[in-house]
Design a protein around this motif. Structure first.
Motif, PDB file in Angstrom:
ATOM      1  N   PRO A 115       0.812  -1.224   0.000  1.00  0.00           N
ATOM      2  CA  PRO A 115       0.000   0.000   0.000  1.00  0.00           C
ATOM      3  C   PRO A 115       0.843   1.271   0.000  1.00  0.00           C
ATOM      4  CG  PRO A 115      -0.845  -1.595   1.570  1.00  0.00           C
ATOM      5  CD  PRO A 115       0.471  -2.117   1.110  1.00  0.00           C
ATOM      6  N   ALA A 116       2.030   1.219   0.646  1.00  0.00           N
ATOM      7  CA  ALA A 116       2.891   2.405   0.675  1.00  0.00           C
ATOM      8  C   ALA A 116       3.364   2.765  -0.732  1.00  0.00           C
ATOM      9  CB  ALA A 116       4.085   2.159   1.592  1.00  0.00           C
ATOM     10  N   TRP A 117       3.780   1.750  -1.487  1.00  0.00           N
ATOM     11  CA  TRP A 117       4.199   2.001  -2.866  1.00  0.00           C
ATOM     12  C   TRP A 117       2.997   2.329  -3.749  1.00  0.00           C
ATOM     13  CZ3 TRP A 117       8.699   2.820  -5.366  1.00  0.00           C
ATOM     14  CH2 TRP A 117       9.869   2.640  -4.625  1.00  0.00           C
ATOM     15  N   GLY A 118       1.840   1.816  -3.398  1.00  0.00           N
ATOM     16  CA  GLY A 118       0.634   2.213  -4.105  1.00  0.00           C
ATOM     17  C   GLY A 118       0.361   3.696  -3.941  1.00  0.00           C
ATOM     18  N   MET A 119       0.616   4.210  -2.723  1.00  0.00           N
ATOM     19  CA  MET A 119       0.438   5.646  -2.476  1.00  0.00           C
ATOM     20  C   MET A 119       1.482   6.460  -3.233  1.00  0.00           C
ATOM     21  SD  MET A 119      -1.343   7.969  -1.207  1.00  0.00           S
ATOM     22  CE  MET A 119      -2.461   6.948  -0.241  1.00  0.00           C
ATOM     23  N   ILE A 120       2.709   5.916  -3.319  1.00  0.00           N
ATOM     24  CA  ILE A 120       3.734   6.612  -4.108  1.00  0.00           C
ATOM     25  C   ILE A 120       3.293   6.721  -5.566  1.00  0.00           C
ATOM     26  CG2 ILE A 120       6.085   6.385  -5.041  1.00  0.00           C
ATOM     27  CD1 ILE A 120       6.885   5.168  -2.331  1.00  0.00           C
ATOM     28  N   GLY A 121       2.762   5.624  -6.090  1.00  0.00           N
ATOM     29  CA  GLY A 121       2.267   5.645  -7.464  1.00  0.00           C
ATOM     30  C   GLY A 121       1.119   6.626  -7.636  1.00  0.00           C
ATOM     31  N   THR A 122       0.252   6.703  -6.630  1.00  0.00           N
ATOM     32  CA  THR A 122      -0.859   7.652  -6.680  1.00  0.00           C
ATOM     33  C   THR A 122      -0.346   9.086  -6.729  1.00  0.00           C
ATOM     34  OG1 THR A 122      -2.353   6.154  -5.509  1.00  0.00           O
ATOM     35  CG2 THR A 122      -2.880   8.486  -5.436  1.00  0.00           C
ATOM     36  N   LEU A 123       0.671   9.377  -5.906  1.00  0.00           N
ATOM     37  CA  LEU A 123       1.244  10.720  -5.905  1.00  0.00           C
ATOM     38  C   LEU A 123       1.886  11.057  -7.248  1.00  0.00           C
ATOM     39  CD1 LEU A 123       2.844  10.724  -2.337  1.00  0.00           C
ATOM     40  CD2 LEU A 123       0.776  11.913  -3.077  1.00  0.00           C
ATOM     41  N   ILE A 124       2.566  10.070  -7.843  1.00  0.00           N
ATOM     42  CA  ILE A 124       3.150  10.291  -9.166  1.00  0.00           C
ATOM     43  C   ILE A 124       2.057  10.617 -10.180  1.00  0.00           C
ATOM     44  CG2 ILE A 124       4.355   9.159 -11.084  1.00  0.00           C
ATOM     45  CD1 ILE A 124       5.936   7.578  -8.966  1.00  0.00           C
TER      46      ILE A 124
END
Length: 270
Positions: free
Chosen positions: A162-171
């Motif tokens: 989920p943390a990397w999912g949030m990074i992808g969302t921010l990108i």
């Protein structure tokens, strides 16, 4: 084969596919929606690739390889049976009571459980009971440590997904805001941004958390059987009556399992 994990994985993905493809108005399944709306290669690379790299970076390479191999253990039937372990201990106690501790050495030749065999040989060699306990409990601690390393791998991956999912969302949001002047790009960019969060949640809740939980269950079962073995061997070494040993070891079991053990028990004693 332990099919519970397999059922969870298969039914889980089928439920997701159902939700993705079912058209409520037309009452039909539209499978093309999956590729059109729910598959985005950059989002997959960010979420899956990023979380994998993160969890690999948190572990030794050998531990990472072992953790991936351990995934198969979630669908493989574990050869641990607490009731059977108690029956084996009772049989050994009857042999020791009738023929002496030295007779256990011959009985050990037919035992496949290396932990039990190791304990028997320590008892037969006349090792001090406290030393026997110390050696076997050290073995237990090392086994559990290895198990916890694998469990920790999946727990960490479940946290990073989920943390990397949030990074992808921010990108995705950054890209969307840079093209904010193009109204037509806002919807597609927002959808892509949300997909990474979706992928991260799937990694955590469909794969990692169930795997970690199942490995914990397997670990607890194995540890209980080995604790039964330690207590049983020390009781045999102390010369306790097989009936007393059986009653002591049955405290590890649930009441329903104890009843089944009573029906099929070969325990007895003089």
């Amino acid at each position: 084969m332990d099919i519970s994990s397999l059922i969870g994985l298969v039914v889980g993905i089928l439920m997701m596919i159902f939700g993705m493809t079912f058209n409520q108005d037309a009452r039909t399944f539209q499978f093309y929606v999956i590729t059109e709306s729910f598959v985005d290669i950059p989002s997959i690379l960010i979420t899956l690739g990023g979380s994998l790299c993160g969890v690999i970076g948190c572990n030794k390479l050998a531990d990472t390889i072992n953790s991936f191999k351990a995934f198969a253990l979630t669908i493989k039937e574990q050869k641990v049976d607490a009731a059977e372990a108690i029956r084996n201990i009772i049989n050994l106690s009857n042999i020791a009571r009738k023929e002496g501790l030295l007779a256990l050495e011959e009985a050990a030749n037919n035992i496949e459980d290396e932990f039990l065999k190791k304990g028997i040989m320590l008892v037969v060699d006349g090792t001090d009971p406290e030393l026997v306990r110390g050696i076997l409990e050290t073995d237990l601690t090392c086994i559990e440590t290895r198990h916890k390393t694998v469990i920790g791998f999946y727990e960490k991956w479940g946290a990073l997904g989920p943390a990397w999912g949030m990074i992808g969302t921010l990108i995705g949001l950054v890209k969307m805001l840079k093209d904010l002047s193009d109204i037509n790009s806002i919807g597609p960019n927002m959808a892509v941004a949300l997909l990474t969060t979706f992928y991260g949640s799937v990694i955590a809740n469909w794969i990692c958390e169930p795997t970690a939980s199942k490995l914990k269950v397997n670990n607890d079962q194995e540890m209980m059987v080995k604790e039964i073995t330690v207590e049983g061997l020390l009781s045999i070494q102390a010369g306790e009556n097989p009936r007393v040993i059986e009653e002591k070891l049955k405290s590890f079991l649930a009441p329903s399992v104890r009843e089944g053990l009573n029906e099929g028990s070969g325990g007895g004693g003089e």
